[in-house]
Design an enzyme around this catalytic site. Structure first.
Site, mmCIF file in Angstrom:
data_model
loop_
_atom_site.group_PDB
_atom_site.id
_atom_site.type_symbol
_atom_site.label_atom_id
_atom_site.label_comp_id
_atom_site.label_asym_id
_atom_site.label_seq_id
_atom_site.Cartn_x
_atom_site.Cartn_y
_atom_site.Cartn_z
ATOM 1 N N HIS A 155 -53.891 18.094 -21.830
ATOM 2 C CA HIS A 155 -52.957 18.035 -20.615
ATOM 3 C C HIS A 155 -52.262 19.456 -20.323
ATOM 4 C CE1 HIS A 155 -53.730 13.773 -20.636
ATOM 5 N NE2 HIS A 155 -53.575 13.718 -21.830
ATOM 6 N N SER A 276 -52.535 47.288 -8.363
ATOM 7 C CA SER A 276 -52.352 47.010 -7.071
ATOM 8 C C SER A 276 -51.860 48.133 -6.200
ATOM 9 C CB SER A 276 -51.066 45.942 -7.297
ATOM 10 O OG SER A 276 -49.923 46.149 -6.369
ATOM 11 N N LYS A 282 -49.168 46.735 -12.363
ATOM 12 C CA LYS A 282 -50.208 45.617 -12.316
ATOM 13 C C LYS A 282 -51.272 46.076 -13.004
ATOM 14 C CE LYS A 282 -49.809 42.225 -10.030
ATOM 15 N NZ LYS A 282 -49.434 40.811 -10.101
ATOM 16 N N GLU A 289 -60.873 36.017 -11.645
ATOM 17 C CA GLU A 289 -60.404 35.471 -10.072
ATOM 18 C C GLU A 289 -61.657 35.080 -9.179
ATOM 19 O OE1 GLU A 289 -56.854 37.003 -8.622
ATOM 20 O OE2 GLU A 289 -56.394 37.661 -10.443
#
Ligand code: ARG
Length: 461
Positions: A155, A276, A282, A289
């Site tokens: 969980h 970025s 970043k 992804e």
């Protein structure tokens, strides 16, 4: 005019020509198409259907066409509709009469599915190799991190301590099952449909075993109607690719999560990160992804083919032309994802201290404290409740189970002795899970040997 234009007096419009053409997709199957045609021509010659001179001219002509396509010197013409027409037209332009005999006893319906089966076999093999490379990196990282402890989750909450090797090998097992699915898809593709002609077979004395042998098929299809209509083997490949993409997406998600500042469990190499355009600080896990995202398209490829096939009557219908684009995409996407994931895992840094620091939080020893009592004769349910009270006490005090005094323990049960501190050692807790497939280092070493053994045999398949 098309090679089939004899009974027509009018051409389709330029738009419908483009709409009906599969050439932009199936030109990728040129090598398979030419191999199939060479085998067919040789067999026609062996059976006395065409002369040996024709066979020689056809084979030499097809070789020349292949060399031109290989070299990028072949100009594809959209008016040719598909790769079969392109190659045949070029052959006739090159060698004349003999070229016009190639299509004897053959239809594009058995031709296209022969090409597609050859292609599916090749792509399944490519994917199996890329799959093995990924599993090897998982094994390498597991071996390198056999002593690294991290929280195991259920969980998404801290559950019990596990070794990182165990966690990584869980993925190695998933990908090993994917390998089996890919191998099964390759096997499903491995029968020769050539000789089924348009739908009913042919009156020529074709030797279907001969073309099967030349093309490397293990057998021949048993029913000509089924042979030209069957796309199950593409569903199998799509499904194998889909499951593996879904597995990759789960691993990719953990990589994204683990590289956040909240987790900090791993640091991706710069080579597998991006910056970025506005935020100078970043470092984004874009490629993880992307792998996570690409799974969606591959699932779509599978669903698209399933729906195309639904309710389709026998035998060949033009709907079937929609079969190739999705499976080509699925195979390419999975291959790229395998390659990307392999490099990403190879070059990531494991932050063992960050993992170990989290193991100390969230009462990961609680099950073992309950087991401590149960092993002294207390029913497990009762022990569970007692440890629940101790956890509540820790929550109130803002401390861990290891910070409680022996008196605190004894206040809940006088079965607790001084050795309870040993029961709370987190490495020992993990190492005590010696069941087959458990997280102890002893069990992991057994597991590693099995995984490596499977890898060694899969490498040669
Ligand atoms: N381009 C077609 C396909 O990909 C080849 C088979 C065409 N057969 C036919 N009878 N129109 O399915």
């Amino acid at each position: 005019m098309a090679l089939w234009s004899g009974r027509f007096t009018e051409n389709v419009s330029e738009f419908t020509q483009r709409f009906g053409a599969s050439l932009p997709v199936d030109k990728q199957l040129y090598a398979q198409d030419i191999a199939g045609s060479k085998a067919h021509a040789r067999m026609l010659g062996a059976q006395g259907v065409i002369s040996q001179e024709d066979v020689d001219a056809i084979v030499a002509g097809l070789d020349r066409i292949k060399a031109r396509i290989d070299a990028g010197e072949f100009e594809f013409d959209i008016n040719d509709e598909d790769i079969h027409m392109s190659v045949e037209k070029a052959l006739i332009a090159d060698i004349g009469e003999a070229g016009a005999r190639l299509h004897t006893g053959r239809s594009r319906n058995d031709q296209v599915i022969t090409d597609t089966r050859l292609f599916a076999k090749q792509r399944a093999t490519d994917l199996m190799q890329a799959n093995v490379a990924l599993r090897q990196v998982l094994v390498d990282q597991a071996k390198a991190n056999i002593d690294v402890l991290l929280p195991g989750y259920t969980h998404m909450q801290h559950a019990q301590p596990v070794f990182l090797a165990h966690h990584l090998l869980a993925y190695a097992h998933m990908f090993a099952r994917d390998f089996k699915r890919l191998a099964a898809a390759r096997e499903a593709a491995d029968v020769n449909p050539l000789g089924s002609a348009a739908l009913a077979g042919t009156t020529y004395p074709l030797d279907r075993r001969m073309t099967a042998e030349e093309l490397g098929f293990s057998g021949v299809t048993a029913n000509s109607l089924d042979a030209v209509s069957d796309r199950d083997f593409l569903l199998d490949l799509d499904y194998a690719a889909t499951v593996s993409c879904v597995h990759l997406s789960r691993l990719a998600e953990e990589i994204v999560l683990w590289s956040t500042s909240e987790f900090g469990f791993i640091t991706l190499s710069d080579a597998f990160s991006t910056g970025s355009s506005i935020m100078p600080q970043k470092k984004n896990p874009d490629f993880a992804e992307l792998i996570r995202g690409k799974a969606g398209r591959v699932v779509g490829d599978l669903v698209a083919l399933l729906v195309t096939l639904k309710s389709l009557p026998l035998a060949y219908n033009k709907d079937l032309q929609e079969d190739k684009e999705g499976v080509i995409d699925a195979a390419r996407t999975l291959e790229d994802c395998y390659t990307c994931m392999t490099g990403m895992l190879q070059t990531m840094t494991v932050n063992a201290d960050a993992m170990r620091a989290q193991v100390a939080k969230g009462y990961l020893g609680a099950t073992d404290v309950a087991d401590y009592l149960a092993k002294k004769g207390l029913p497990f349910r009762r022990a569970h409740e007692i440890v629940g009270h101790l956890v509540l006490l820790c929550d109130q005090r803002g401390c861990g189970l290891e910070d409680l005094s022996l008196e605190d323990f004894k206040a809940e049960s006088d079965l607790f002795e001084a050795d309870i501190t040993e029961a709370l050692d987190l490495e020992a807790i993990a190492d005590a899970r010696t069941t087959e497939g458990g997280t102890s280092r002893e069990a992991i070493r057994v597991q590693l040997a099995q995984v490596e053994q499977a890898l060694a045999t899969d490498r040669d398949k």
